[in-house]
Scaffold this motif. Structure first.
Motif, PDB file in Angstrom:
ATOM      1  N   LYS A  66       0.815  -1.205   0.000  1.00 27.84           N
ATOM      2  CA  LYS A  66       0.000   0.000   0.000  1.00 27.84           C
ATOM      3  C   LYS A  66       0.851   1.258   0.000  1.00 27.84           C
ATOM      4  O   LYS A  66       0.490   2.272  -0.595  1.00 27.84           O
TER       5      LYS A  66
ATOM      6  N   SER B 168       0.329   3.458  -6.411  1.00 33.02           N
ATOM      7  CA  SER B 168       0.030   4.730  -7.067  1.00 33.02           C
ATOM      8  C   SER B 168      -1.433   5.092  -6.812  1.00 33.02           C
ATOM      9  O   SER B 168      -2.304   4.219  -6.780  1.00 33.02           O
ATOM     10  N   LEU B 169      -1.662   6.363  -6.651  1.00 30.58           N
ATOM     11  CA  LEU B 169      -2.999   6.854  -6.350  1.00 30.58           C
ATOM     12  C   LEU B 169      -3.550   7.605  -7.549  1.00 30.58           C
ATOM     13  O   LEU B 169      -2.841   8.376  -8.196  1.00 30.58           O
TER      14      LEU B 169
ATOM     15  N   LYS C  10      -6.573  10.249  -8.464  1.00 31.41           N
ATOM     16  CA  LYS C  10      -7.557  11.127  -7.856  1.00 31.41           C
ATOM     17  C   LYS C  10      -8.607  11.523  -8.885  1.00 31.41           C
ATOM     18  O   LYS C  10      -8.296  11.774 -10.051  1.00 31.41           O
TER      19      LYS C  10
END
Length: 274
Positions: free
Chosen positions: A1, A5-6, A8
């Motif tokens: 985690k 990569s995030l 948005k």
């Protein structure tokens, strides 16, 4: 985690499946207005409308249909956004929210700016938005139908708005000046609570419904034209009905439209019936 990569989605509202609370499939989303350089700050619902509040605008989404594929953006209102989630509340009269432009009420059919033609833009902004928008909040007392606009600094000056009458009363020192901020409001069975950071501890307060006297009141009327604005009129007498248990001496001043003030002399005794 930690290394994931995030992605948005600032313009997206994600919703859950029926009877599956807190379960948000990736494909269940609404993107009403993309690419407007704003992000959703808060969402609220009233009747069959979903209000998506951004920093400078609000998206009104029609969700009347039981089929989510038939939901659609009904309208996007500019300059009606909010600074933080505590600037909007649901009441028995409809949705209310505040920003630099005014105090808005949606009653299920239309949006009304309640401060329009009552408070000048400069006075409103001085009380509401002279600090960062994150420090402005809206409290609501359902029992008294009173909404209170406050800031967490400078003594929390603002306005008390009576939703039944549409009146505004300026307030100050809602919380002590020496504080490190206040929390969001929490509505309980018989009161509204807020927490205040005193630096070394947290104090919890509830809204007081006890009326107290004030010595700084500005009562401003509209321009009276008596139904015919084209004819010049002269007003020779003004009657104000009030209630007081103290003798009043030198309390009243009248100001004409040009800004000239005239102090009204004389003492009104405590026992005066008028």
């Amino acid at each position: 985690k930690a290394n994931a990569s995030l992605t948005k989605f600032p313009d997206r509202i994600i919703y859950s499946m029926p009877n599956r609370y807190d379960t948000f499939p990736y494909h269940n989303y609404i993107e009403a207005a993309k690419g407007d350089a704003e992000t959703y700050v808060a969402i609220e619902s009233y009747a069959d409308r979903l209000f998506g509040f951004k920093q400078y605008s609000v998206d009104i989404i029609n969700i009347a249909s039981p089929d989510d594929s038939n939901w659609f953006l009904e309208e996007s209102k500019k300059y009606m956004g909010i600074g933080n989630p505590e600037c909007v509340k649901r009441t028995q009269y409809g949705l209310i929210w505040i920003n630099r432009q005014g105090f808005f009420l949606y009653n299920g059919s239309r949006i009304t700016n309640l401060k329009e033609n009552k408070i000048s833009d400069s006075l409103w902004e001085a009380k509401i938005a002279s600090t960062l928008p994150e420090t402005t909040a809206l409290l609501y007392d359902e029992q008294e139908s009173l909404a209170r606009t406050i800031r967490s600094s400078s003594g929390a000056s603002g306005y008390t708005v009576d939703l039944k009458k549409g009146t505004f009363v300026a307030t100050s020192d809602f919380v002590s000046v020496a504080n490190d901020g206040i929390t969001n409001s929490v509505d309980t069975f018989n009161s509204t609570l807020i927490g205040q950071d005193e630096g070394t501890h947290i104090d919890v307060y509830k809204l007081s419904r006890t009326e107290v006297a004030t010595t700084q009141v500005r009562f401003q009327t509209k321009d009276f034209d008596f139904g015919n604005p084209s004819v010049l009129k002269r007003i020779y007498a003004i009657y104000i009905t009030y209630k007081s248990d103290n003798a009043l001496t030198g309390y009243f001043t009248i100001e004409d439209p040009e800004g000239t003030s005239y102090a009204l002399s004389g003492t009104i005794a405590t026992s005066a019936s008028d």
